[in-house]
Design an enzyme around this catalytic site. Sequence first.
Site, PDB file in Angstrom:
ATOM      1  N   ASP A  52       1.409  -9.518   1.527  1.00  0.00           N
ATOM      2  CA  ASP A  52       1.120  -8.852   0.241  1.00  0.00           C
ATOM      3  C   ASP A  52       1.170  -9.840  -0.935  1.00  0.00           C
ATOM      4  O   ASP A  52       2.196 -10.452  -1.189  1.00  0.00           O
ATOM      5  CB  ASP A  52       2.176  -7.742   0.079  1.00  0.00           C
ATOM      6  CG  ASP A  52       2.086  -6.959  -1.223  1.00  0.00           C
ATOM      7  OD1 ASP A  52       1.227  -7.272  -2.066  1.00  0.00           O
ATOM      8  OD2 ASP A  52       2.885  -6.010  -1.377  1.00  0.00           O
ATOM      9  N   HIS A  94       6.031  -4.127  -5.292  1.00  0.00           N
ATOM     10  CA  HIS A  94       5.522  -5.316  -4.600  1.00  0.00           C
ATOM     11  C   HIS A  94       6.404  -6.540  -4.861  1.00  0.00           C
ATOM     12  O   HIS A  94       7.097  -6.611  -5.867  1.00  0.00           O
ATOM     13  CB  HIS A  94       4.090  -5.599  -5.048  1.00  0.00           C
ATOM     14  CG  HIS A  94       3.143  -4.492  -4.709  1.00  0.00           C
ATOM     15  ND1 HIS A  94       2.554  -4.369  -3.470  1.00  0.00           N
ATOM     16  CD2 HIS A  94       2.723  -3.434  -5.440  1.00  0.00           C
ATOM     17  CE1 HIS A  94       1.786  -3.290  -3.466  1.00  0.00           C
ATOM     18  NE2 HIS A  94       1.878  -2.699  -4.646  1.00  0.00           N
TER      19      HIS A  94
HETATM   20 ZN   LIG Z   1      -1.296  -1.329  -1.374  1.00  0.00          ZN
HETATM   21 ZN   LIG Z   2       1.454   0.636  -1.353  1.00  0.00          ZN
END
Ligand SMILES: [Zn+2]
Ligand SMILES: [Zn+2]
Length: 555
Positions: free
Chosen positions: A195, A369
């Site tokens: 990510d 995130h």
């Molecule tokens: Zn995502």
């Molecule tokens: Zn997500």
Amino acid sequence: MAVSESPISIYALGGLCEVGKNTYCIESENSLIIIDAGVMFPGADLPGVDYVIPDYSKLKNSRQKVKALFITHGHEDHIGGIPFLLQHLHIPVIYAPRLAILLIKHKLEDMRIREEVKFVEYNGDSVVNIDEFRVTFFQVTHSIPDSYGIVVDTPQGRIVHTGDFKIDLTPVGQKIELSKIAKIGDSGVDLLLSDSTNAEIEGYTPSEKNVLQSIKDIFKIATGRLILSTFSSNISRIQQICEVAVENNRKIAIIGRSMEHAVDAARDFGYIKIPDTSFIPINEINEHKLSEICILCTGSQGEPMAALSRIANGEHKDLRIIPGDTIVFSSSAIPGNGVFIERVVNQLVKKGGNVLVNSILYSVHSSGHPSKQELRIMLHLIHPKYFMPIHGEYRMLKIHGEIAESLGVPKSNVFVMENGDSLILSKHKIITGPHYAADPIYIDSRNVGGTNEAVVKDREIMREDGMITIAVAINSKTSKIIVPPKCITRAFTADDNNIVKKIEDLANKTLTELMTTKPNFATIKSTLKRAIEVYIERKTERKPLVIPVVMDENK
Ligand SMILES: [Zn+2]
Ligand SMILES: [Zn+2]
């Protein structure tokens, strides 16, 4: 070639150089598995477009090989493409965590998708064997419960996909399984996909616990009604807000279908443990004292159709802002939405509302995130031989690639790729492979079947080359044209004054010929689109967005 010798190809149809429509594929000679099937919401620069999805033609061409779809978690950029994918090809089975399964089922019902879908729930202990692939999972912390990373063991090497994650040591909800991730790393990982959303941000993403503290503070100081707005997908946040509301003896009223769905799903699974008596319908809020009300709604991005915008401009039937109301935007602005948010904030303040957005005073939002330090930890634990940053705009992928290099992954082993680019894994070595079609597909209607197309909405046009809508009505039974093509241009200029007429004539000619072949909707749309695009580009050297809108009299 024996199965075990077949090289493995890895590519994304969506998710690279963008935040949205995550769709990653792992393919051998005989089998293909997909990780996530997301959608992207186009924003203000694509008027008339409701969704952007990947081009699924690569998967359609390999349909016999497609064995399963794995879902990392229930966010739109990971599950929103499923209704469209199912229209293109049969997916034998969808493996997903339990909350994601429920959200996918809601979505399929909402969009009236009747395809038979087999769901299999997985958790951190599950093992799934599909031909030569062995798939296992590790739990991660994210802004929605039931989020996982995925490990795919193949005869050629091991691939790890982190899913969306943050390393939050004091999370609300599930923990990230760091020791398990370390073990996976120690057993040898050939390729890591990780990510990149917050790769530009230094340090650590603040813990969700900080947000909890701010929310608690706000509940303490607010004397009137409290209106909290966040994404319906941020179930961890919704969970906190509901719990704090109950602690402070406030009743919760929910506005907005997606928010109701989210709360229902989270309550079904026990992520929100609150008695029924704490919830009241929105039209009953006036039966309680102002200081006993907490309203939960969508629209924190200033989306014109969402609840908060309608409340702000006085169009909501059950709720008007009165002086003393406190309105909290519990999310960060998605780039491009700033002006919309500003407008809503101004309207709320004008009506006497006290508006709180994320600031140094109140940390009412934290990302789900990982920032740079967390990315380093993940790379350190997995220490992969090869690295492919995913889930981010180009600059995010690039920075994430550099982070990997700084931690010892050789530059030649870092692949910053675009959608459609592929890698080939063979005997623990990776080389780049061919490029597959992966252009974005714009969907101009909520109806995925291609019938009953919604009329293109009048939205602001920012795209450089403008837009051309070609609307036509046909009767699919008789294959007759009922209303000849009508061309509407937006922000599109050409020296030729008659260009609109010429486009209509071309569309009419193309369609008349096409109708003799009893075409389906997809063919009508793609043929019209292609014919107009080629014509315009030849005539004007411009590439406007061409949206065919086909209405069927027979429906
Ligand atoms: Zn995502
Ligand atoms: Zn997500």
